[in-house]
Design an enzyme around this catalytic site. Structure first.
Site, PDB file in Angstrom:
ATOM      1  N   ASP A 166      40.216  36.232  46.489  1.00 35.57           N
ATOM      2  CA  ASP A 166      39.569  35.707  45.290  1.00 35.57           C
ATOM      3  C   ASP A 166      38.258  36.461  45.103  1.00 35.57           C
ATOM      4  O   ASP A 166      37.197  36.043  45.546  1.00 35.57           O
ATOM      5  CB  ASP A 166      39.331  34.203  45.428  1.00 35.57           C
ATOM      6  CG  ASP A 166      38.905  33.569  44.108  1.00 35.57           C
ATOM      7  OD1 ASP A 166      38.820  34.304  43.105  1.00 35.57           O
ATOM      8  OD2 ASP A 166      38.677  32.351  44.083  1.00 35.57           O
ATOM      9  N   ALA A 167      38.361  37.619  44.445  1.00 39.21           N
ATOM     10  CA  ALA A 167      37.228  38.535  44.324  1.00 39.21           C
ATOM     11  C   ALA A 167      36.750  38.699  42.887  1.00 39.21           C
ATOM     12  O   ALA A 167      35.652  39.197  42.651  1.00 39.21           O
ATOM     13  CB  ALA A 167      37.620  39.905  44.891  1.00 39.21           C
ATOM     14  N   LYS A 168      37.599  38.308  41.929  1.00 40.45           N
ATOM     15  CA  LYS A 168      37.265  38.355  40.494  1.00 40.45           C
ATOM     16  C   LYS A 168      36.676  39.712  40.094  1.00 40.45           C
ATOM     17  O   LYS A 168      35.656  39.805  39.423  1.00 40.45           O
ATOM     18  CB  LYS A 168      36.335  37.212  40.116  1.00 40.45           C
ATOM     19  CG  LYS A 168      36.958  35.836  40.381  1.00 40.45           C
ATOM     20  CD  LYS A 168      36.052  34.698  39.984  1.00 40.45           C
ATOM     21  CE  LYS A 168      36.689  33.349  40.253  1.00 40.45           C
ATOM     22  NZ  LYS A 168      36.788  33.031  41.709  1.00 40.45           N
ATOM     23  N   ARG A 169      37.350  40.768  40.489  1.00 39.94           N
ATOM     24  CA  ARG A 169      36.911  42.116  40.155  1.00 39.94           C
ATOM     25  C   ARG A 169      37.320  42.460  38.723  1.00 39.94           C
ATOM     26  O   ARG A 169      38.093  41.749  38.090  1.00 39.94           O
ATOM     27  CB  ARG A 169      37.504  43.131  41.141  1.00 39.94           C
ATOM     28  CG  ARG A 169      37.059  42.945  42.591  1.00 39.94           C
ATOM     29  CD  ARG A 169      35.553  43.044  42.725  1.00 39.94           C
ATOM     30  NE  ARG A 169      35.138  43.254  44.113  1.00 39.94           N
ATOM     31  CZ  ARG A 169      34.504  42.375  44.867  1.00 39.94           C
ATOM     32  NH1 ARG A 169      34.211  41.182  44.377  1.00 39.94           N
ATOM     33  NH2 ARG A 169      34.136  42.664  46.103  1.00 39.94           N
TER      34      ARG A 169
END
Length: 271
Positions: free
Chosen positions: A94-97
């Site tokens: 869950d890095a929301k890049r």
């Protein structure tokens, strides 16, 4: 991991539970702070106690990046432990890049190749060329932020543009991208009433649904509006499971909370 392998695990375990490994050193049991790597010690205990009850784990990378190189090493140890001991479990970074193409390629390599995650969360604001580099990886999934559970979601996501809400335009446009079959979508549990509309646009895709539990989302509502013939849901719970106890029984307490959700899911699947 392929979508079919994930569906097989859901049927086998009678669960579509995803556990968010969002480790806050201020909240974990104090005795773990004496360990060489408190974050990994906590994660390992949680995984050992809950792996039979869930089909996915989702570390939010911010909770590791906040502790510098030690935190990143704990994340690496966690994903390596999962891939070695529980390769059947689906893993989500869950890095929301989300950045321009060549940068997105490097982000994708970091999470898919170096760390070995099955999927990563990505923000769609920069459009096609920022997402397609993630989609290029075989048997990996890109989980696109579609409609989130925070209050600020109403700032942009639900705004009407040419008579249609922005989040619906994101969903529809994303279907045209190369390798879009590798897409999943984030839809917050507190937006359950929107799920029927979302399913009209993406009937077959998997949805990652955070917000059940601590954020007030309702499992039954999410399933009523969001479930498809392949289940098509990964329901995430983080704080409600991780911090069920501050004492030495924390792992068992987490397992008890996970079991509650798994039993509810099993009942829904058998209904």
């Amino acid at each position: 991991m392929t979508t079919n392998q994930l569906i097989t695990q859901i049927k086998k375990k009678q669960s579509f539970l995803c556990i968010g490994l969002d480790v806050d050193l201020d909240k974990i049991p104090k005795h773990l702070l004496e360990e060489d790597d408190p974050i990994f010690a906590f994660n390992k205990a949680i995984i050992d106690a809950t792996h039979h009850l869930c089909v996915a784990y989702k570390p939010n990378t911010a909770f590791y990046e906040a502790y510098g190189i030690k935190g990143w090493k704990a994340l690496e140890k966690t994903i390596n432990y999962l891939n070695k001991n529980h390769p059947e479990i689906y893993t989500i970074a869950d890095a929301k890049r989300g950045d321009i193409g060549n940068t997105s390629t490097m982000y994708a390599k970091a999470f898919f190749e170096d760390l070995g995650f099955d999927s990563v969360t990505v923000a769609p604001y920069m459009g096609k060329d920022s997402v397609e580099p993630f989609l290029a990886f075989k048997d990996k999934h890109t989980i696109l932020l579609a409609l989130t559970s925070n209050q600020g979601a109403f700032d942009f996501q639900t705004k009407q543009i040419d008579g249609k809400e922005l989040y619906k335009q994101v969903l529809e446009t994303s279907k045209s991208w190369v390798n879009s079959e590798n897409l999943m979508y984030v839809v917050g549990a507190t937006k359950a009433e929107y799920l029927a509309e979302i399913r009209k646009i993406i009937p077959d895709s998997f949805l990652l649904v955070p917000g059940v539990g601590a954020q007030g989302g309702n499992l039954q509502d999410v399933c009523k509006f969001g479930m498809n013939n392949s289940v098509g849901l990964l329901i995430n719970s983080s704080r409600g499971i991780l911090y069920a106890s501050q004492n030495k029984d924390f792992a068992q307490a987490a397992a008890d909370k996970a079991k509650e959700l798994q039993l509810q899911m099993s009942a829904i699947l058998q209904h």
